[in-house]
Design an enzyme around this catalytic site. Sequence first.
Site, PDB file in Angstrom:
ATOM      1  CG  LEU A 148      -1.935  -1.101   1.403  1.00 58.78           C
ATOM      2  CD1 LEU A 148      -2.667  -0.948   2.729  1.00 58.78           C
ATOM      3  CD2 LEU A 148      -2.922  -1.128   0.251  1.00 58.78           C
ATOM      4  CG  ASP A 149       0.461   4.427  -2.878  1.00 56.79           C
ATOM      5  OD1 ASP A 149       1.237   3.599  -3.356  1.00 56.79           O
ATOM      6  OD2 ASP A 149      -0.352   5.077  -3.556  1.00 56.79           O
ATOM      7  CG  MET A 150       4.394   6.441   3.921  1.00 58.28           C
ATOM      8  SD  MET A 150       5.950   7.334   4.005  1.00 58.28           S
ATOM      9  CE  MET A 150       5.445   8.904   3.284  1.00 58.28           C
TER      10      MET A 150
END
Length: 463
Positions: free
Chosen positions: A288-290
Amino acid sequence: MFPPFTTEQAHAQNLALIEKLNEGNAYLCQITEESEERKGHGVMLGTLICKKTDSGEEVVLHAVSGISMQLEFKNDSLTDGTMPPASVVVPPIADANAINLALSANDRKIHELTEKINSKETLKEDVKALKLQRTALTTQSLQKVFDLYTFTRFDGKKITLNKIIAQHKGRLPPTGTGDCCAPKLISYAFEHNLIPVSMDEVFYGKDSPNKKCGQSYAPCDERCGYILPFILGLEILYRDEHILVVNKQSGLLSVPGRTPDKQDCIESRMKALFPFTNELNQPAVHRLDMETSGIMLLAFTKEAHRELNRQFEAKEVQKQYVALLDGILEKADGELAPKHGEKSGHIELKFRLNPNNRPHQIYDEEFGKLGITDWQNLGVVTYRAPDGTAKKATRILFIPRTGRTHQLRLHSSDRHGFHLPIIGDTLYGTCAPEERLMLHAQEITFTHPATKEPMHFICPAEF
């Protein structure tokens, strides 16, 4: 909440402890005055089996729920073979006398207000004001008590209960938060550089409709679920010997970056928390994106990792995300924005990395990789920013059919898609101070890599 560690080994120690208590070789000593409402209610007993990081020697920690009782053993009870010699009784996080002192400051006034509220002579129009006064004093007392609690985290750093409350946007926990067995045991283990292996909590006392003596119970949602994710560094939704499912917080990397300041991530925390059961250097099955929060799936074994990777590549894993778009979708002017009030739709767009502006992705019909997303408009909501300002937003459900980089953020923000970015998007929209990306992976469905059972997890967004 889901037990963060295996329970079997610790449960056996808890049963041995109950036997010691019944035989009189261990005692529950009352260290504060027992309240009338707690008489005869029993207590929770907790055991955490750990290993020393340097020698691997086993250490067994015991704790009692609450602040009013402490566990003690007879001198010979640890040498008869039924209890491990390296046993430690963990004290409460906060001192009972300090807690009583913090509560006593407003106690008399609270009782006086309660008597006035319940008095028949008090006018109805005055009751509301009296209740507000009592609530303010009660909250003030609680905050003084919460000031006394400091825990040791997974990384050895300290975190106060007030810091945890701030992470919950000021929502206060119930009284007694921090007094359950689990936070005492885990905080003590981390403070003394011990690695948790097995933890179990059992009820000890007379059977009741809700609890049975000697039966195991998972850490409670109301109190332990409020603080343990901040102590452990992970919010564990599910764990077994093959897989780990967590709720990733916004602002934390999924996997480590290249520089030293980007090593803290879900993977590194998992490996630190489960060093004896994790055989993979890169346990994450997907990322998942940060800035994105939500459900993330990791594997403990090579076989589980290989099978879950196969399921992702074969598009057998189904995921759903929820997001808040920065405005009203019906008014968006993107090429694929709904033109006639449609409440659902389908997006197919090609993007590639912009090498001159990493990590941004750009639309490229010729060289881009195809990203496919189904969406459902869940309605217009009022979004309140961290500074208190409010604006209209669209809550939307995204069902990605592919897993391209920044796919949902691009399908929202690009003019070939909706041309309406997700709130808090630092790359493709705007992000106000203290704001986060309003994108959350809320649901996942897959097949267990070992048991072949269908697995389905739902983790609602905080927004």
